[in-house]
Scaffold this motif. Structure first.
Motif, short mmCIF file in Angstrom:
data_model
loop_
_atom_site.label_atom_id
_atom_site.label_comp_id
_atom_site.label_asym_id
_atom_site.label_seq_id
_atom_site.Cartn_x
_atom_site.Cartn_y
_atom_site.Cartn_z
N MET A 71 0.94 -1.32 0.12
CA MET A 71 0.02 -0.09 -0.08
C MET A 71 0.76 1.18 -0.01
O MET A 71 2.01 1.36 0.55
N CYS A 72 0.25 2.27 -0.71
CA CYS A 72 1.38 3.42 -0.86
C CYS A 72 1.06 4.55 0.15
O CYS A 72 1.66 5.59 0.44
N ARG A 73 -0.04 4.30 0.94
CA ARG A 73 -0.37 5.16 2.21
C ARG A 73 -1.03 6.56 1.73
O ARG A 73 -1.23 7.55 2.53
N ARG A 96 -10.89 2.39 -5.37
CA ARG A 96 -9.50 2.13 -4.85
C ARG A 96 -8.41 3.37 -5.19
O ARG A 96 -8.89 4.32 -5.77
N CYS A 97 -7.18 2.79 -4.70
CA CYS A 97 -6.34 3.88 -4.92
C CYS A 97 -5.87 4.22 -6.19
O CYS A 97 -5.97 3.22 -7.08
N GLU A 98 -5.21 5.42 -6.49
CA GLU A 98 -4.52 5.66 -7.71
C GLU A 98 -3.79 4.65 -8.10
O GLU A 98 -3.32 4.30 -9.42
N CYS A 99 -2.93 4.03 -7.29
CA CYS A 99 -1.65 3.16 -7.53
C CYS A 99 -2.41 1.75 -7.77
O CYS A 99 -1.59 0.55 -8.22
N GLY A 100 -3.63 1.61 -7.74
CA GLY A 100 -4.34 0.19 -8.15
C GLY A 100 -4.52 -0.83 -6.88
O GLY A 100 -5.19 -1.70 -6.85
ZN LIG Z 1 -2.08 3.55 -3.28
#
Ligand SMILES: [Zn+2]
Length: 369
Positions: free
Chosen positions: A1-3, A14-18
């Motif tokens: 997770m990118c936080r 969902r997060c931009e990072c997937g």
């Molecule tokens: Zn993320």
């Protein structure tokens, strides 16, 4: 997770990072915060904050815990098949749809093996939010009829469960209110653990046995009981037993191999349609929950599912085949001595038999063995 963080009212799944999202701050468990309401909303102050005026509820939760003799010993059954749309998914749907209403979602969609779709359709009907549902064409007729009756647009998708997911993820016309991606759904499901704790006189059971597809009941039990342990309300966590069908058992395979994550599989055919998930998103967390509690992932055969379904029905409990997988496993674990009859074992009964009566009827020939 990118936080990366998103505001609570943002319409994101969902997060931009997937990666998948988690609720950043969950209140610590404090028993005095429990209200007297006979619904899971008794825990409102212990759940991620949602505006009270946007609550979409049908007084779901606070289901009975009933002693049931299986063939090898007695267990306590959590009667979640009695929830408003006939499955435990209402626990997640009431939180998820309350959030959708608060965030002003104009139109949503999701994919489901059937029960989560019915839950989302029911709660969206109550909230007045238009909803499209991608469901495997082979899902039980009761679930399809329910979704249409609630006024949702039903999109039957031929092929395995994953095909419905692909079609749904490709739909950019409305918000993807995914019960498997959205963290509030998991936060809602965990309330069953707190109810069990209250119903056992503020004590944890020794074991919890649940069906496992995408793992919301496994993760829910782990988070719910862990919150109680962190608060000093219980000394140790119950052992969590996750049950899969032999025909579709990616989590079992990872568990048996000692792997840290789940490798996707192509699901075989099983009566337990609700757990025929080839690639569970939170596989790593499911495995962690089972291992951290000294539990196990087990599989049951189609025969065992049918036997448990018949046995429960003869005890007055008419559940769908997916729901019968958990008592089927509990009975075998009792017979094998991996669970002791003297221990407190809680089995969650997840879905109502009326949803799948067409599939159940042919299974009843030959009587109870
Ligand atoms: Zn993320």
């Amino acid at each position: 997770m990118c936080r990366k963080e998103y505001p609570g009212k943002a319409l994101v799944w969902r997060c931009e990072c997937g990666g998948y999202l988690e609720v950043a701050e969950v209140p610590a468990f404090v028993p005095s915060a429990i209200q007297t309401l006979p619904s899971l909303w008794r825990y409102r102050r212990l759940l991620p904050p949602l505006p009270e005026e946007a609550t979409v509820s049908m007084m779901e939760g606070w289901t009975p815990l009933v002693r049931v003799p299986l063939s090898a010993g007695e267990v306590s059954c959590k009667m979640d098949f009695l929830l408003p749309t006939g499955s435990y998914k209402d626990r997640g749907a009431t939180l998820l749809v309350s959030y959708l209403k608060a965030a002003g979602a104009p139109h949503v969609h999701d994919d489901s093996s059937g029960n989560a779709g019915a839950a989302l359709a029911g709660y969206c009907a109550r909230a007045g939010i238009p909803c499209d549902l991608y469901i495997p064409a082979h899902a039980s007729g009761g679930k399809l009829a329910q979704i249409q009756a609630y006024g949702a647009r039903l999109v039957p998708v031929p092929g395995p469960r994953e095909e419905a997911k692909k079609a749904s993820m490709a739909d950019a016309a409305s918000f993807y209110a995914s019960h498997n991606w959205h963290p509030l759904f998991f936060e809602g499901v965990k309330t069953y653990a707190w109810e069990v704790w209250e119903q056992l006189g503020r004590a944890a059971p020794d074991h919890v046995v649940v069906p496992c597809g995408y793992g919301s009941l496994v993760i829910g039990a782990y988070r719910g009981f862990k919150a109680l342990r962190d608060a000093g309300e219980i000394d140790r966590l119950p052992r969590i037993f996750a049950v899969q069908a032999s025909a579709c058992s990616p989590v079992y395979q990872a568990f048996a191999q000692g792997a840290g994550d789940v490798v996707p599989v192509t699901p075989g055919t099983t009566l337990a349609e609700g757990i025929a998930s080839g690639s569970p998103l939170r596989g790593r967390e499911i495995l962690e929950a089972v291992r951290a509690t000294d539990g196990a992932v087990v599989t049951v055969t189609e025969d065992e599912i049918v036997r448990a379904l018949r046995l429960l029905a003869r005890r007055g409990m008419f559940v769908e085949p997916t729901a019968a997988a958990a008592p089927a496993a509990a009975d075998r674990l009792l017979r094998e001595g991996r669970l002791r009859a003297a221990d407190e074992t809680v089995v969650v009964l997840t879905g109502n038999g009326l949803k799948a009566w067409e599939k159940i009827r042919p299974l009843l020939e030959g009587g109870v063995s």
